[in-house]
Scaffold this motif. Sequence first.
Motif, PDB file in Angstrom:
ATOM      1  N   THR A   2      42.768  -9.487 -17.707  1.00  0.00           N
ATOM      2  CA  THR A   2      41.339  -9.307 -17.978  1.00  0.00           C
ATOM      3  C   THR A   2      40.748  -8.204 -17.117  1.00  0.00           C
ATOM      4  OG1 THR A   2      41.104 -11.642 -18.571  1.00  0.00           O
ATOM      5  CG2 THR A   2      39.100 -10.479 -17.954  1.00  0.00           C
ATOM      6  N   ILE A   3      39.918  -7.380 -17.754  1.00  0.00           N
ATOM      7  CA  ILE A   3      39.219  -6.275 -17.087  1.00  0.00           C
ATOM      8  C   ILE A   3      37.714  -6.520 -17.174  1.00  0.00           C
ATOM      9  CG2 ILE A   3      38.681  -3.812 -17.212  1.00  0.00           C
ATOM     10  CD1 ILE A   3      41.457  -3.270 -18.155  1.00  0.00           C
ATOM     11  N   ALA A   4      37.026  -6.214 -16.089  1.00  0.00           N
ATOM     12  CA  ALA A   4      35.566  -6.292 -16.062  1.00  0.00           C
ATOM     13  C   ALA A   4      35.007  -4.981 -15.535  1.00  0.00           C
ATOM     14  CB  ALA A   4      35.093  -7.447 -15.189  1.00  0.00           C
ATOM     15  N   VAL A   5      33.804  -4.627 -15.976  1.00  0.00           N
ATOM     16  CA  VAL A   5      33.130  -3.423 -15.501  1.00  0.00           C
ATOM     17  C   VAL A   5      31.775  -3.826 -14.925  1.00  0.00           C
ATOM     18  CG1 VAL A   5      32.190  -1.166 -16.109  1.00  0.00           C
ATOM     19  CG2 VAL A   5      34.289  -1.981 -17.220  1.00  0.00           C
ATOM     20  N   THR A   6      31.625  -3.623 -13.625  1.00  0.00           N
ATOM     21  CA  THR A   6      30.339  -3.876 -12.983  1.00  0.00           C
ATOM     22  C   THR A   6      29.594  -2.551 -12.851  1.00  0.00           C
ATOM     23  OG1 THR A   6      30.998  -3.505 -10.667  1.00  0.00           O
ATOM     24  CG2 THR A   6      31.552  -5.646 -11.652  1.00  0.00           C
ATOM     25  N   GLY A   7      28.471  -2.588 -12.182  1.00  0.00           N
ATOM     26  CA  GLY A   7      27.725  -1.353 -11.992  1.00  0.00           C
ATOM     27  C   GLY A   7      28.392  -0.394 -11.039  1.00  0.00           C
TER      28      GLY A   7
END
Length: 637
Positions: free
Chosen positions: A424-429
Amino acid sequence: MSLFASLALAPALVLLQDPAAAPVAAPPTAAPQPLFSMWIDDMPGLMPSPKDAGLVAALAMMDGRLLDLMSELEDQMPPLPPQAIGVATKLMMGRKSLRVYPATDPNSPLPVFVQLELQQDSPQLAQQLAGSVMNLLTDMGMPLGDPRADGSRLVEMPDMPPIALQVSGPNFVVSLGGSTTAPGRPTLGALPSGVRPTMSMRLDIGEISEMFLGFMESQASTEEAEQMAMMFDAYGLQNLVMQIDSGADAERSYSVMSMPGYGATMRSMGMLAERGLTEADYAMVPTDAEWAQLSTINASGMLDYMLEMVAPMLEAEGIEDPLAILREETGFDLRTDIVDNLGSVMAMYTSRTTGGGGMLSTVATMELSNSQGMLATLNRLRGMIDQMAADEADGYVRVRGWEHDGTPLMTLTFPGLPIPLEATIAVTGTHLVAGMTPQATLGALAHMKSGGAGLLANAGFRSQLPGDPIGAMGAQFIDIPQLAGDSYGLASLVCSAIGNAMRSPSSTREPGLIMPSYTELMHGAKPMVMLARVVGDDLIEEGRADNSMLVNMAGLVGMVASSPIGLLVGAGMVGGVLGEARSSASSPYADWDTTEYDFEEWEESEWDEEEWEEADSLEDVVEEEPEPAEQPTGGGH
């Protein structure tokens, strides 16, 4: 005889000498700068911790065990003089120095000369060792010359430079192709005060590269030699020197690696980030990390550097702009869609926070300079993967897009298949966060949003820091005490194997307990920490660890087992075993010769199963050869 074969023979040559004819010390001469030099302390010096005393004692029994083994396998081993065993174990267990120099004789058949020193505690012990070597050489029928004016004696062999043997103070010296008197221990002098050196190494990669290029110019085409020179220049090898010192005190082991001038080389190649690690970067890693690696990069500079490296090879294939070809084929621009969206710091770690520790808690983070741009790129990639999966995998592969607390995530899934993987990949600010599982990624996100303490709050990390972590270009932390708990049993099995190997059915030799109990081993055990930074024009890496080899071995085994490295190693081993099993078990008749027979005819024969089982080849089950037109052309099954 090759250089490596000569080096392998050199230790054996060190075993022979008539004590009465032992050579005297040679007068000192100026030492040229070696291409390679290494000094290693004796085994007790390398393992000074009381926790390692059992291992040191067990290894000291090796000569006795080898002598027993020669008796046990008398009919299966080539004859070997017993005194050779003692010399070989002295080489392994004792203090020694190896140096490789450029050849000074233009007529030498070798481009280098090699010098090995076995360093004894006194000139008398060096004379005794020399006597053993000379006696052994004589027993083996080797042509040993008379003592020369400098006290050395030569061993002449066809098509090889002579091997010189001599005693120089407390050292017994074996030289191939030349000789020199040099300091007993090359060192940077970079270890902290009070630390006893255990190993020093210097490797002149630049000089070795020049020698190699000279050889290429004489053996290869001009074009090939020029391409090799360009590659060496692109890597910055021409002036590269690597120097390493390690040592120990009563509590820790220490290491210092220096590459003079290479910091400037990295800067000129555009590989250095504009900033070093900050407190905020360390805060991205949870305090309870089992191991962590942080590093700074200049992503754009590294891309330019790699393109420059491969440019000559691509141009030879008629490719001028590989990024343009990639853009035309995929619709993605590697620079604008990915590299330009990246920041300067990347990290990888496992922790309790992100999954209870172990491999499946692995998380990688990358700082972003443009999070929206990276999210748009990932969404496009997601669409491409889903389309390819629909076409090629019948929908059994899909990238699931979802959100958690306002953060967009993407998970690789396998609908309808019980595959235990949901990377799983996430993109934050500010960051791209990737986990081995959705839970690992969510754990990392929760830690980053909490503003909680990071790696700098880890007491073990702080206690082992060799310097200020702020501003470093790289940092590594391995929680040896934590990881050793998961692998102590495996490490103790290794020690049991060593203990049993030192025992003998024909003697009462007993190594005793090699591995201390878990409580004893872990008492006061320390983590491993390394910091890398550019100081002026030099690249320097300093490290601190426990001074027990058994402690560090147990912890490092635990790290490999709990990291993606362990997954790759395990997958490779399992794949190899399965491949071999599949190959050998593909048919109960896999060893039959089928070259001359039609396989379909064999399958359709009317022989019953009992006759098949009793047959040794297809000749027993096929009465007539097939028609020539149907005869196979190969010998496969």
